[in-house]
Motif scaffolding. Structure first.
Motif, short mmCIF file in Angstrom:
data_model
loop_
_atom_site.label_atom_id
_atom_site.label_comp_id
_atom_site.label_asym_id
_atom_site.label_seq_id
_atom_site.Cartn_x
_atom_site.Cartn_y
_atom_site.Cartn_z
N SER A 46 61.90 -0.08 35.05
CA SER A 46 61.28 0.99 34.28
C SER A 46 61.31 0.76 32.76
N GLU A 47 62.42 0.23 32.24
CA GLU A 47 62.49 -0.02 30.80
C GLU A 47 61.48 -1.09 30.38
N LEU A 48 61.36 -2.11 31.18
CA LEU A 48 60.41 -3.17 30.91
C LEU A 48 58.97 -2.65 31.00
N ILE A 49 58.71 -1.82 31.98
CA ILE A 49 57.38 -1.25 32.16
C ILE A 49 57.02 -0.36 30.97
N ASP A 86 50.48 -2.56 34.99
CA ASP A 86 50.22 -1.86 36.26
C ASP A 86 50.77 -2.67 37.43
N LEU A 87 50.53 -3.97 37.37
CA LEU A 87 50.98 -4.85 38.45
C LEU A 87 52.51 -4.92 38.51
N PRO A 97 58.92 -1.49 40.55
CA PRO A 97 59.08 -0.19 39.87
C PRO A 97 60.48 0.03 39.30
N GLU A 98 61.48 -0.69 39.79
CA GLU A 98 62.84 -0.53 39.27
C GLU A 98 63.00 -1.06 37.84
N VAL A 141 64.42 -10.69 32.52
CA VAL A 141 65.02 -10.18 33.74
C VAL A 141 66.13 -11.13 34.14
N SER A 142 67.28 -10.57 34.43
CA SER A 142 68.38 -11.42 34.87
C SER A 142 68.23 -11.71 36.35
N ALA A 143 69.10 -12.51 36.88
CA ALA A 143 69.01 -12.89 38.28
C ALA A 143 69.14 -11.68 39.20
N ASP A 144 69.80 -10.61 38.76
CA ASP A 144 69.95 -9.43 39.61
C ASP A 144 68.84 -8.40 39.37
N ASP A 145 67.71 -8.84 38.79
CA ASP A 145 66.51 -8.01 38.60
C ASP A 145 66.70 -6.84 37.63
N LYS A 146 67.63 -6.92 36.72
CA LYS A 146 67.79 -5.88 35.71
C LYS A 146 66.93 -6.24 34.51
#
Length: 151
Positions: A51-54, A41-42, A48-49, A16-21
């Motif tokens: 999504s690709e990582l999830i 799940d956590l 939730p943003e 995750v980069s500093a801008d949460d992407k």
């Protein structure tokens, strides 16, 4: 607090980069090989943003819920005296056990009634789970094996 831990973990490994992407990788080994599905799940609950990582997390995680795990074989280990002392154990062995083709019954001196459940994990290593069933009713033992032992 949990979201801070998750984001810190993700930042530390570079997903995750500093801008949460999310910067998901194509290989599970890079991060998700040892991650339990409850962690996915956590992450989904807290971030939730991502999504690709999830999605990648769910694809690669281990730790299927206990209810969903199926075992390849089972051994019912007990001292033969328990069959005489405990009518529920005797009832299971006489009435239910023959219907379970992957169940082996072994008699070992001084052993409490125990189910030893075995399966292979995703790395083909044998995983076993021992459950003491001294106080279980015969139908509870049968129901457990129906749910957890592959046929």
């Amino acid at each position: 607090m949990r979201s801070l831990v998750i984001v810190s973990l993700l930042l530390a490994i570079g997903h995750v980069s500093a801008d949460d992407k999310a910067k998901p990788t194509e290989k599970c080994e890079d991060f998700f090989e040892e991650v339990e599905c409850t962690t996915c799940d956590l992450i989904e609950k807290e971030k939730p943003e991502l999504s690709e990582l999830i999605t990648l997390c769910r694809k690669c995680c281990s730790g299927v819920t206990e209810a969903a795990q199926k075992f390849d074989s089972a051994t019912f280990q007990l001292d033969a005296k328990h069959k005489m002392w405990q009518p529920e154990i005797a009832s299971f062995i006489d009435d239910h056990a023959p219907s379970f083709k992957k169940l082996k019954i072994t008699y070992e001196s001084y052993s409490r009634p125990t189910l030893i459940m075995k399966r292979k994990d995703k790395n083909n290593k044998t995983v076993s789970e021992k459950i003491t069933i001294s106080s279980w009713k015969s139908h509870q033992i049968a129901d457990y094996l129906k749910d957890r032992l592959s046929q």
